[in-house]
Write a protein that holds these residues in place. Structure first.
Motif, PDB file in Angstrom:
ATOM      1  N   MET A   1     -68.837   4.708  18.440  1.00  0.00           N
ATOM      2  CA  MET A   1     -69.980   4.365  19.285  1.00  0.00           C
ATOM      3  C   MET A   1     -70.398   5.554  20.128  1.00  0.00           C
ATOM      4  N   GLU A   2     -71.711   5.649  20.373  1.00  0.00           N
ATOM      5  CA  GLU A   2     -72.270   6.679  21.245  1.00  0.00           C
ATOM      6  C   GLU A   2     -72.438   6.127  22.667  1.00  0.00           C
ATOM      7  N   ASN A   3     -72.430   7.034  23.652  1.00  0.00           N
ATOM      8  CA  ASN A   3     -72.741   6.694  25.048  1.00  0.00           C
ATOM      9  C   ASN A   3     -71.859   5.567  25.591  1.00  0.00           C
ATOM     10  N   VAL A   4     -70.596   5.613  25.234  1.00  0.00           N
ATOM     11  CA  VAL A   4     -69.633   4.628  25.706  1.00  0.00           C
ATOM     12  C   VAL A   4     -68.429   5.373  26.269  1.00  0.00           C
ATOM     13  N   GLY A   5     -67.930   4.939  27.421  1.00  0.00           N
ATOM     14  CA  GLY A   5     -66.754   5.550  28.017  1.00  0.00           C
ATOM     15  C   GLY A   5     -65.472   4.976  27.437  1.00  0.00           C
ATOM     16  N   ILE A   6     -64.394   5.733  27.542  1.00  0.00           N
ATOM     17  CA  ILE A   6     -63.125   5.264  26.983  1.00  0.00           C
ATOM     18  C   ILE A   6     -62.627   4.028  27.720  1.00  0.00           C
ATOM     19  N   SER A   7     -62.913   3.929  29.024  1.00  0.00           N
ATOM     20  CA  SER A   7     -62.499   2.743  29.778  1.00  0.00           C
ATOM     21  C   SER A   7     -63.295   1.510  29.332  1.00  0.00           C
ATOM     22  N   GLU A   8     -64.574   1.699  28.973  1.00  0.00           N
ATOM     23  CA  GLU A   8     -65.375   0.590  28.466  1.00  0.00           C
ATOM     24  C   GLU A   8     -64.776   0.034  27.177  1.00  0.00           C
ATOM     25  N   ALA A   9     -64.407   0.952  26.275  1.00  0.00           N
ATOM     26  CA  ALA A   9     -63.829   0.530  24.994  1.00  0.00           C
ATOM     27  C   ALA A   9     -62.499  -0.197  25.221  1.00  0.00           C
ATOM     28  N   TYR A  10     -61.685   0.335  26.120  1.00  0.00           N
ATOM     29  CA  TYR A  10     -60.381  -0.269  26.410  1.00  0.00           C
ATOM     30  C   TYR A  10     -60.556  -1.681  26.983  1.00  0.00           C
ATOM     31  N   ASN A  11     -61.448  -1.819  27.939  1.00  0.00           N
ATOM     32  CA  ASN A  11     -61.671  -3.131  28.560  1.00  0.00           C
ATOM     33  C   ASN A  11     -62.401  -4.094  27.632  1.00  0.00           C
ATOM     34  N   LEU A  12     -63.235  -3.558  26.727  1.00  0.00           N
ATOM     35  CA  LEU A  12     -63.887  -4.405  25.727  1.00  0.00           C
ATOM     36  C   LEU A  12     -62.840  -5.085  24.853  1.00  0.00           C
ATOM     37  N   LEU A  13     -61.902  -4.298  24.335  1.00  0.00           N
ATOM     38  CA  LEU A  13     -60.845  -4.865  23.492  1.00  0.00           C
ATOM     39  C   LEU A  13     -60.001  -5.869  24.267  1.00  0.00           C
ATOM     40  N   LYS A  14     -59.716  -5.547  25.497  1.00  0.00           N
ATOM     41  CA  LYS A  14     -58.942  -6.453  26.345  1.00  0.00           C
ATOM     42  C   LYS A  14     -59.655  -7.793  26.503  1.00  0.00           C
ATOM     43  N   SER A  15     -60.991  -7.752  26.570  1.00  0.00           N
ATOM     44  CA  SER A  15     -61.770  -8.979  26.757  1.00  0.00           C
ATOM     45  C   SER A  15     -61.809  -9.846  25.496  1.00  0.00           C
ATOM     46  N   MET A  16     -61.348  -9.301  24.357  1.00  0.00           N
ATOM     47  CA  MET A  16     -61.290 -10.076  23.118  1.00  0.00           C
ATOM     48  C   MET A  16     -60.014 -10.911  23.020  1.00  0.00           C
ATOM     49  N   LEU A  17     -59.083 -10.686  23.942  1.00  0.00           N
ATOM     50  CA  LEU A  17     -57.824 -11.418  23.926  1.00  0.00           C
ATOM     51  C   LEU A  17     -57.988 -12.753  24.640  1.00  0.00           C
ATOM     52  N   LEU A  18     -57.402 -13.779  24.064  1.00  0.00           N
ATOM     53  CA  LEU A  18     -57.719 -15.137  24.462  1.00  0.00           C
ATOM     54  C   LEU A  18     -57.020 -15.579  25.746  1.00  0.00           C
TER      55      LEU A  18
ATOM     56  N   LYS B   1     -54.249 -14.906  29.264  1.00  0.00           N
ATOM     57  CA  LYS B   1     -53.785 -13.963  30.279  1.00  0.00           C
ATOM     58  C   LYS B   1     -52.512 -13.257  29.829  1.00  0.00           C
ATOM     59  N   SER B   2     -51.594 -13.990  29.201  1.00  0.00           N
ATOM     60  CA  SER B   2     -50.342 -13.383  28.744  1.00  0.00           C
ATOM     61  C   SER B   2     -50.595 -12.320  27.680  1.00  0.00           C
ATOM     62  N   GLU B   3     -51.582 -12.544  26.811  1.00  0.00           N
ATOM     63  CA  GLU B   3     -51.952 -11.535  25.816  1.00  0.00           C
ATOM     64  C   GLU B   3     -52.488 -10.281  26.490  1.00  0.00           C
ATOM     65  N   ARG B   4     -53.335 -10.474  27.493  1.00  0.00           N
ATOM     66  CA  ARG B   4     -53.917  -9.319  28.175  1.00  0.00           C
ATOM     67  C   ARG B   4     -52.848  -8.525  28.925  1.00  0.00           C
ATOM     68  N   GLU B   5     -51.884  -9.230  29.494  1.00  0.00           N
ATOM     69  CA  GLU B   5     -50.785  -8.540  30.175  1.00  0.00           C
ATOM     70  C   GLU B   5     -49.940  -7.745  29.175  1.00  0.00           C
ATOM     71  N   GLU B   6     -49.687  -8.314  28.004  1.00  0.00           N
ATOM     72  CA  GLU B   6     -48.933  -7.596  26.971  1.00  0.00           C
ATOM     73  C   GLU B   6     -49.712  -6.381  26.469  1.00  0.00           C
TER      74      GLU B   6
ATOM     75  N   VAL C   1     -51.753  -4.541  28.191  1.00  0.00           N
ATOM     76  CA  VAL C   1     -51.612  -3.479  29.196  1.00  0.00           C
ATOM     77  C   VAL C   1     -50.221  -2.851  29.123  1.00  0.00           C
ATOM     78  N   ARG C   2     -49.181  -3.689  28.971  1.00  0.00           N
ATOM     79  CA  ARG C   2     -47.813  -3.171  28.914  1.00  0.00           C
ATOM     80  C   ARG C   2     -47.602  -2.244  27.721  1.00  0.00           C
TER      81      ARG C   2
ATOM     82  N   LYS D   1     -53.200   4.620  23.002  1.00  0.00           N
ATOM     83  CA  LYS D   1     -52.549   3.922  21.906  1.00  0.00           C
ATOM     84  C   LYS D   1     -52.004   2.613  22.437  1.00  0.00           C
ATOM     85  N   ILE D   2     -52.372   1.509  21.786  1.00  0.00           N
ATOM     86  CA  ILE D   2     -51.866   0.200  22.179  1.00  0.00           C
ATOM     87  C   ILE D   2     -50.908  -0.240  21.081  1.00  0.00           C
TER      88      ILE D   2
END
Length: 239
Positions: free
Chosen positions: A167-184, A186-191, A193-194, A210-211
């Motif tokens: 993708m163009e014109n997207v920050g790395i934090s945007e991409a990271y948080n976008l993927l995080k928002s696809m997780l259903l 809270k426990s998935e999102r915590e994992e 991040v870990r 790398k996740i």
């Protein structure tokens, strides 16, 4: 001569006001799950006016040059308006990207992001050129050229499915948080991040993440400034 000068001033002012009046407002989506604090002034020590919930839109009034590092993210403070309140937010937690909202854009409680990423890209962007398809004995490779400069690739075999999104014109934090928002959950999102490993360049800026999930994901900033997301899911039972 005075009349000519007055006419020119009025004409110029009219053009300026017309251009200003037709400036399109800029809206961004809040991508912080715990909500985003809007403050009275730029800086973490400023008074909190309210907390903007995840998924809400803010109108960006001004982007400042005041930068700050929060957690691992480097960003700037922006003057925004939300429900009649004007204040400042840290822009590492807002995005132009569409947030996942459909069931098929979300994980199925298994920390697997490959299929949600593929579905999100195909749902939010249109193909602008005919896709390239290569078929081998045990593998299918497809490259799709999408709107807004997005390139979507997938590679399918008996062993795995791999998805690559650039993708163009997207920050790395945007991409990271976008993927995080696809997780259903809270426990998935915590994992998520870990299991995240942040890799810096020579100037100390995060340029690769790398996740290390069972279905691993990598986010990296390319030399041309684009962001590339790689996700893979291995099919169970394959040698």
């Amino acid at each position: 001569m005075k009349n000519i000068i007055c006419i020119l001033i009025i004409s110029f002012s009219g053009q300026f006001l017309f251009a200003y009046a037709n400036t399109e407002p800029i809206y961004k989506n809040v991508i912080a799950f715990s909500g985003l604090k809007i403050r009275s002034a730029p800086g973490m020590e400023s008074q909190v006016l309210t907390v903007i919930p995840y998924g809400a839109q803010v109108e960006v009034l001004e982007e400042t040059t005041i930068s700050e590092s929060i957690e691992w993210m480097t960003g700037s403070w922006s003057l925004v308006q939300y429900q009649g309140i004007e204040g400042y937010i840290f822009d590492g937690f807002v995005t132009d990207l569409s947030l996942p909202s459909q069931k098929f854009e979300l994980s199925q409680n298994d920390l697997q992001l490959t299929y949600p990423l593929l579905a999100w890209a195909e749902y939010n962007y249109n193909e602008v050129e005919k896709s390239d398809t290569l078929t081998f004995d045990d593998m299918l490779k497809v490259t799709q050229y999408m709107s807004q400069g997005v390139t979507l690739k997938r590679e399918e075999s008996d062993a795995a499915i791999k998805v690559s999104l650039e993708m163009e014109n997207v920050g790395i934090s945007e991409a990271y948080n976008l993927l995080k928002s696809m997780l259903l959950t809270k426990s998935e999102r915590e994992e998520y991040v870990r299991k995240s490993v942040f890799i810096s360049d020579n100037e100390g800026r995060i340029h690769r993440i790398k996740i290390n999930l069972l279905s691993p994901v990598e986010i990296k900033q390319l030399e041309n400034g684009n962001i590339k997301i790689n996700a893979v899911t291995y099919h169970l039972g394959c040698d």
